[in-house]
Design a protein around this motif. Structure first.
Motif, PDB file in Angstrom:
ATOM      1  N   ILE A  29      44.974  38.339  35.230  1.00  0.00           N
ATOM      2  CA  ILE A  29      45.596  38.783  36.488  1.00  0.00           C
ATOM      3  C   ILE A  29      45.099  37.905  37.620  1.00  0.00           C
ATOM      4  CG2 ILE A  29      45.810  40.690  38.147  1.00  0.00           C
ATOM      5  CD1 ILE A  29      45.365  42.618  35.770  1.00  0.00           C
ATOM      6  N   LEU A  34      49.380  46.283  35.314  1.00  0.00           N
ATOM      7  CA  LEU A  34      49.681  44.900  34.955  1.00  0.00           C
ATOM      8  C   LEU A  34      49.161  44.473  33.583  1.00  0.00           C
ATOM      9  CD1 LEU A  34      48.857  43.238  38.397  1.00  0.00           C
ATOM     10  CD2 LEU A  34      51.113  43.247  37.318  1.00  0.00           C
ATOM     11  N   LYS A  51      51.086  37.866  36.170  1.00  0.00           N
ATOM     12  CA  LYS A  51      50.542  39.113  36.703  1.00  0.00           C
ATOM     13  C   LYS A  51      49.872  38.806  38.037  1.00  0.00           C
ATOM     14  CE  LYS A  51      49.448  40.407  31.931  1.00  0.00           C
ATOM     15  NZ  LYS A  51      48.367  40.821  30.993  1.00  0.00           N
ATOM     16  N   GLY A  84      53.692  44.966  39.122  1.00  0.00           N
ATOM     17  CA  GLY A  84      53.541  45.748  37.889  1.00  0.00           C
ATOM     18  C   GLY A  84      54.667  46.719  37.597  1.00  0.00           C
TER      19      GLY A  84
END
Length: 402
Positions: A274, A308, A315, A341
């Protein structure tokens, strides 16, 4: 010819004649019929014989003043028949004069208006009754309306008072129950967390003491671990302090607090691939509780991470700060935390700040995280927090007075 004409008038109309003193000297058949008296009873008497007691003396004084002044009198006179029945006559009385212009007699021509007069009287009576009834109804309606308004006002006050009492009582009970539950939970966490932290510190100390190779690299790892354990320990104190009313407000820079929150989550976010970005034009200075505010950021970022981590593709989490003018808070700091997300279901988005509301499994979520965020931002820092879906994700907005 004139004599015949006079005879016909006298026969078919209500006619009477009196002398100068008012004594009757002639009456027509119609006069006898309506009065109920015969000629012998009428001749020689005055019209007082058929006078109705309702007629005032002033009426007759006016009549006599008029005809004695050799003028014609016109008026409506209420009379009383022999059988005590009232009848109404439109009356014209005029004097008869001799050649010397002296009055020798009076002639009265009358027209029966009894039915019309009685009908009018009934109408007037009904009209008065209706007016009186209408007035009574208006007063009654007015009175009832005032009573209903008073009742409604008092009822509204009573309902409002009861609702306020009930709401206040429920809020107090609710807060007490939730705070007691969270306090107990955090106390247990603190008790069970400190011992492993102490053991970790001892272990790190022994490692440093026994480690001789690449001391610089080891010191870096050691310091990171030390900072992490200190931050974990501080977190416990912050949670415990959250329930203390005598906390002191601090002035702190927002960028440093965001950096600290990121450092705690950096490795976790990297493991889930992420990417997090931070956009700001200024390092804003605000008043509040930096550690509590850091928990808010960590909680929201962790929620984004949960949304996510199973996502395919890129992401992203973006944090942005800017100055903002709010209608309620006036000049404030605007912080937005946005992810891609997929957003929050519209059916539950209004409930995410409620205590114990969670979409996660019981083993991974208690439902108090966002509730505590709301308490910190609104109660402790006098700001506001909200959430909405934006593009392909959720966007949390925090506003803190500057």
């Amino acid at each position: 010819m004139i004599k015949q004409y006079i005879e016909k008038i006298e026969k078919n109309n209500i006619v009477s004649k009196t002398d100068i003193d008012g004594k009757i000297i002639f009456v027509s058949d119609a006069f006898c019929e309506i009065s109920g008296f015969n000629r012998n009873e009428l001749i020689g008497n005055k019209h007082n014989l058929i006078r109705h007691p309702d007629m005032q003396n002033e009426n007759f004084k006016k009549m006599w003043d008029t005809i004695l002044n050799k003028e014609i009198y016109k008026g409506t006179i209420k009379n009383l028949s022999k059988n005590k029945k009232a009848f109404y006559l439109n009356t014209i009385i005029f004097p008869i004069l001799d050649k010397k212009d002296n009055i020798i007699e009076f002639v009265a021509l009358r027209y029966d208006i009894t039915e019309t007069f009685i009908a009018n009287e009934k109408l007037e009576k009904k009209d008065k009754e209706l007016k009186k009834l209408n007035l009574m109804l208006e007063e009654k309606v007015k009175k009832q309306t005032m009573e209903l308004l008073d009742l409604n006002k008092n009822l509204k006050k009573r309902i409002q008072s009861q609702v306020e009492k009930s709401s206040k009582r429920e809020r107090i009970m609710f807060s007490q129950a939730r705070l007691a539950s969270m306090g107990e939970m955090i106390g247990n966490i603190a008790h069970q967390w400190r011992q492993p932290l102490n053991n970790l510190n001892i272990t790190l100390y022994k490692m440093k003491k026994e480690f001789n190779e690449d001391e610089q690299k080891f010191n870096k790892i050691y310091n990171e671990a030390k900072n992490l354990t200190k931050k974990m320990s501080d977190t416990i104190d912050d949670f415990r302090n959250f329930f203390q009313p005598d906390k002191e407000i601090e002035t702190f820079y927002i960028n440093e607090t965001i950096d600290q929150a990121y450092l705690l989550l950096e490795k976790t976010l990297d493991n889930d691939n992420i990417k997090i970005s931070f956009n700001t034009l200024e390092n804003f200075k605000i008043n509040g509780y930096p550690n509590e505010f850091s928990h808010v950021l960590i909680n929201i970022i962790n929620n984004s991470r949960d949304a996510l981590k199973d996502k395919k593709g890129e992401k992203l989490i973006n944090i942005e700060t800017k100055a903002f003018h709010d209608k309620t808070l006036k000049e404030c700091l605007h912080i937005s935390i946005t992810d891609n997300g997929g957003g929050i279901d519209d059916e539950i988005i209004d409930k995410v700040f409620e205590p114990y509301f969670t979409t996660k499994h019981q083993s991974s979520g208690t439902g108090i995280g966002l509730y505590m965020c709301k308490q910190i931002i609104e109660s402790s820092m006098h700001g506001s927090i909200s959430v909405k879906n934006k593009n392909d994700g959720a966007c949390f907005t925090i506003k803190i007075p500057l």
